[in-house]
Design an enzyme around this catalytic site. Structure first.
Site, PDB file in Angstrom:
ATOM      1  CD  GLU A   1      -5.658   0.935  -2.745  1.00 55.34           C
ATOM      2  OE1 GLU A   1      -6.764   0.973  -2.498  1.00 55.34           O
ATOM      3  OE2 GLU A   1      -4.634   1.131  -1.998  1.00 55.34           O
TER       4      GLU A   1
ATOM      5  CG  HIS B   1      -2.035   1.074   1.101  1.00 60.68           C
ATOM      6  ND1 HIS B   1      -1.679   2.200   1.488  1.00 60.68           N
ATOM      7  CD2 HIS B   1      -3.285   1.132   0.852  1.00 60.68           C
ATOM      8  CE1 HIS B   1      -2.658   2.982   1.267  1.00 60.68           C
ATOM      9  NE2 HIS B   1      -3.680   2.523   0.778  1.00 60.68           N
TER      10      HIS B   1
HETATM   11  P1  PGA Z   1     -10.003   5.698   0.786  1.00 66.64           P
HETATM   12  O1  PGA Z   1      -8.745   4.589   0.959  1.00 66.64           O
HETATM   13  O2  PGA Z   1     -11.195   5.042   0.224  1.00 66.64           O
HETATM   14  O3  PGA Z   1     -10.201   6.256   2.162  1.00 66.64           O
HETATM   15  O4  PGA Z   1      -9.539   7.025  -0.136  1.00 66.64           O
HETATM   16  C1  PGA Z   1      -8.206   3.650  -0.208  1.00 66.64           C
HETATM   17  C2  PGA Z   1      -7.064   2.991   0.452  1.00 66.64           C
HETATM   18  O5  PGA Z   1      -6.081   3.738   0.840  1.00 66.64           O
HETATM   19  O6  PGA Z   1      -6.965   1.951   0.164  1.00 66.64           O
END
Ligand code: PGA
Length: 267
Positions: free
Chosen positions: A184, A112
């Protein structure tokens, strides 16, 4: 724990579920976690479960309580937000893949952007963690995503493909078929991020799709997913699910996303 299935053929992918999951990041105590999981199981319907594969990734301390609530009562999968690449040893403060498996996890989230930014996660460590996860018979969820300046320079696709290749290139095709990839973009994540416009994601998903669609289990989108944009995001080519933070921390928000995904899958 359900057995891992290998990657689907083109015909099979038409019947694959949408993967809709949440990471709680560093939120919720055990009691909140159990309450969330209880409400989820009480409200999950067979209609949703026929179209959607739900998963939840709590903090390490809540994996076991959540897994105990869900165990035997629902097919919701549980994951860990990170794990070390060694199975055991002198790594104070770390937690291994066998340990999160023992606690009830079957998915390991890897790479992440918060871990890459704040905790020194590199492409090399993501590669080792993917390998360790596969070795333990679990499913890696590899997160990739570019920072805002890379997007501004028009290099999003190259950047995320480098992250994906670096973590996955050593796998044979059957192991690659167990992997979930969550795209992401860093500029879209969390309170400091902004919701993307769907057209901003098309090129990156086309690049990922060319390379990985039908070879991995699914390609997911994550970053500022809400009940208002979820259906649009699911309609982008190659998107096979959503990976959600804030919207899903309230279980009712998560249940609504599951219903939206079910409706989208049937449309
Ligand atoms: P969020 O987080 O939906 O709060 O933007 C997504 C993530 O970090 O996976």
């Amino acid at each position: 724990m359900p057995p891992l299935e290998s990657s689907a053929t083109t015909e099979e992918s038409a019947t694959k579920p949408l993967w809709i999951g949440t990471s709680w990041k560093m939120n919720k105590l055990g009691s909140d976690a159990r309450a969330w999981a209880n409400t989820l199981t009480e409200n999950l319907t067979d209609d949703v479960l026929s179209q959607v594969q739900p998963f939840v990734i709590p903090s390490f301390t809540a994996i076991s309580p959540v897994a105990q609530v869900l165990d035997g009562r629902s097919p919701v999968l549980v994951g860990a937000q990170n794990a070390h690449w060694e199975d055991s040893g002198a790594w104070t403060g770390e937690i291994s893949v066998p340990q999160v498996k023992d606690a009830g996890a079957s998915i390991v989230e890897i790479g992440h952007s918060e871990r890459r930014t704040h905790f020194g996660e590199t492409i090399e460590t993501t590669r080792r963690k993917v390998e360790a996860t596969i070795r333990c018979g679990m499913r890696p969820l590899l997160c990739i995503g570019e920072p805002a300046d890379t997007k501004a320079a028009g290099q999003s696709a190259e950047y995320i493909l480098e992250q994906a290749h670096g973590a996955l290139d050593g796998l044979d095709e059957s192991d690659l078929g167990k992997v979930l990839i969550a795209y992401e973009p860093m500029w879209a994540i969390g309170d400091a991020g902004r919701p993307p416009r769907t057209e901003e994601l098309v090129e990156s998903f086309a690049a990922l799709g060319d390379e990985y669609d039908h070879r991995v289990e699914a390609l997911l989108y994550g970053g500022s997913v809400t009940v208002d944009n979820a259906a649009q995001l699911l309609s982008i080519d190659h998107v096979g699910g959503l990976f959600v933070g804030r919207t899903a921390w309230d279980v009712h928000g998560y249940l609504e996303l599951l219903r939206i995904a079910e409706a989208h899958r049937r449309s």
